[in-house]
Design a protein around this motif. Structure first.
Motif, short mmCIF file in Angstrom:
data_model
loop_
_atom_site.label_atom_id
_atom_site.label_comp_id
_atom_site.label_asym_id
_atom_site.label_seq_id
_atom_site.Cartn_x
_atom_site.Cartn_y
_atom_site.Cartn_z
N UNK A 103 0.83 -1.19 0.00
CA UNK A 103 0.00 0.00 0.00
C UNK A 103 0.87 1.26 0.00
N UNK A 104 1.84 1.26 0.89
CA UNK A 104 2.71 2.43 1.00
C UNK A 104 3.42 2.66 -0.33
N UNK A 105 3.82 1.58 -0.91
CA UNK A 105 4.55 1.66 -2.16
C UNK A 105 3.70 2.32 -3.24
N UNK A 106 2.52 1.81 -3.42
CA UNK A 106 1.65 2.33 -4.47
C UNK A 106 1.25 3.78 -4.18
N UNK A 107 0.86 4.05 -2.96
CA UNK A 107 0.29 5.35 -2.67
C UNK A 107 1.32 6.39 -2.25
N UNK A 108 2.56 5.97 -2.25
CA UNK A 108 3.62 6.93 -1.94
C UNK A 108 3.77 7.96 -3.06
N UNK A 109 3.13 7.72 -4.19
CA UNK A 109 3.19 8.73 -5.25
C UNK A 109 2.37 9.96 -4.86
N UNK A 110 1.58 9.83 -3.80
CA UNK A 110 0.80 10.98 -3.35
C UNK A 110 1.40 11.56 -2.07
N UNK A 111 1.33 12.86 -1.95
CA UNK A 111 1.77 13.48 -0.71
C UNK A 111 0.77 13.13 0.38
N UNK A 112 1.20 13.29 1.61
CA UNK A 112 0.33 12.98 2.74
C UNK A 112 -1.02 13.69 2.59
N UNK A 113 -0.94 14.93 2.17
CA UNK A 113 -2.17 15.71 2.07
C UNK A 113 -3.03 15.24 0.88
N UNK A 114 -2.40 15.01 -0.23
CA UNK A 114 -3.14 14.53 -1.39
C UNK A 114 -3.82 13.21 -1.08
N UNK A 115 -3.11 12.39 -0.33
CA UNK A 115 -3.67 11.10 0.02
C UNK A 115 -4.94 11.27 0.84
N UNK A 116 -4.88 12.16 1.80
CA UNK A 116 -6.05 12.39 2.64
C UNK A 116 -7.22 12.88 1.81
#
Lengths: 152, 152
Positions: A118-131
């Motif tokens: 999960x971290x790997x895939x979604x690390x393309x987003x910043x913490x804020x973008x992810x939220x």
DNA sequence: GTAAATTGGTTTCAATTGTTACCAGCTTCA
DNA sequence: TGAAGCTGGTAACAATTGAAACCAATTTAC
């Protein structure tokens, strides 16, 4: 709303579907390769790890999976000794499911891998973008469910 | 990255999958109900409306659909008289597909409905959130594809 | 020019998935 | 009580899906 032409590659349901397929393809193949688990099986295990002794029905509720899907996953997991089914004292038709020792061990090995992926895939987003992304997904899912008259 | 426990309902691949299923369920059932089209069929029509005379191969590329899926959709659409297949002068194995008059008419009726449905579902997001969401989807999809070694 | 390898498209087959029917067991209500 | 209806779970069936085998046309390499 402004009239715009329909272009498939700009059409959100299409994009969402492609993205989700890619992600779940990657995840599913990892589970399968590493632990020989299907996605429904993995979900059942994940729920049981959080809440011991759920019934299949409860699991279905939580995971938005059909009861047939849950049933199949449970049968297969029980056959492999990863979960146990004890009679439900409150209702003779249903079983309480829980992880066996083996199942718990498996879970302890899977969980970190899953988080890593999960971290790997979604690390393309910043913490804020992810939220924001997370929230947007939620809103959209709720709205779609509402449109097709699904209980949420 | 901070160690956090795994909770299924916080797990992004799971959420993404649920959201996408809801949306594509809503969309698919609308196409089916209104126009008796499956999702692959609808996609083929949409591509042809944009680019006349594509081969099945080209359509597959554009839509991330398997060639078998495209083939089946094309056969069914041709059977219903919605598309036409003319021999490809450049390659005797393949056909150039294009919308028939009837197909074009159908498209003209579908497109507005599709846009309407899209607007309806995604109207829960502000213009700006939508733009971000779109981008996030893109990044995530690309990353997932990369991880499972898919050509993009 | 022709054998070998490649590619567009279809068919075949096996696996997955959902729908419907079904069987207990449980509840309601007279 | 006990008949009528409901619910948890499974089984049986049909429809979808993708993978691999396949055919014909094409390209490559000698």
């Amino acid at each position: 709303m402004a009239r715009k032409p329909l272009r498939l590659d700009q059409f959100m349901p299409y994009r969402l579907s492609v993205a989700a397929n890619r992600v779940s393809g990657a995840v599913a193949s990892a589970y399968d390769r590493l632990f020989a688990l299907s996605v429904p099986e993995w979900r059942v295990i994940a729920v049981l790890a959080e809440s011991e002794g759920a019934t299949q029905n409860a699991i279905g509720q939580k995971t938005a999976m059909d009861k047939v899907t849950v049933s199949r996953a449970a049968i297969s997991l029980a056959g492999r000794g990863l979960i146990e089914r004890s009679p439900n004292p409150r209702d003779g038709r249903s079983h309480m499911l829980s992880l066996s020792r083996e199942g718990r061990n498996l879970y302890r090995r899977i969980a970190p891998k899953a988080l890593e992926l999960e971290a790997d895939i979604f690390s393309v987003l910043s913490q804020e973008d992810l939220a924001r992304f997370r929230e947007a997904l939620d809103h959209v899912a709720r709205k779609a469910a509402e449109l097709s008259g699904k209980r949420d």
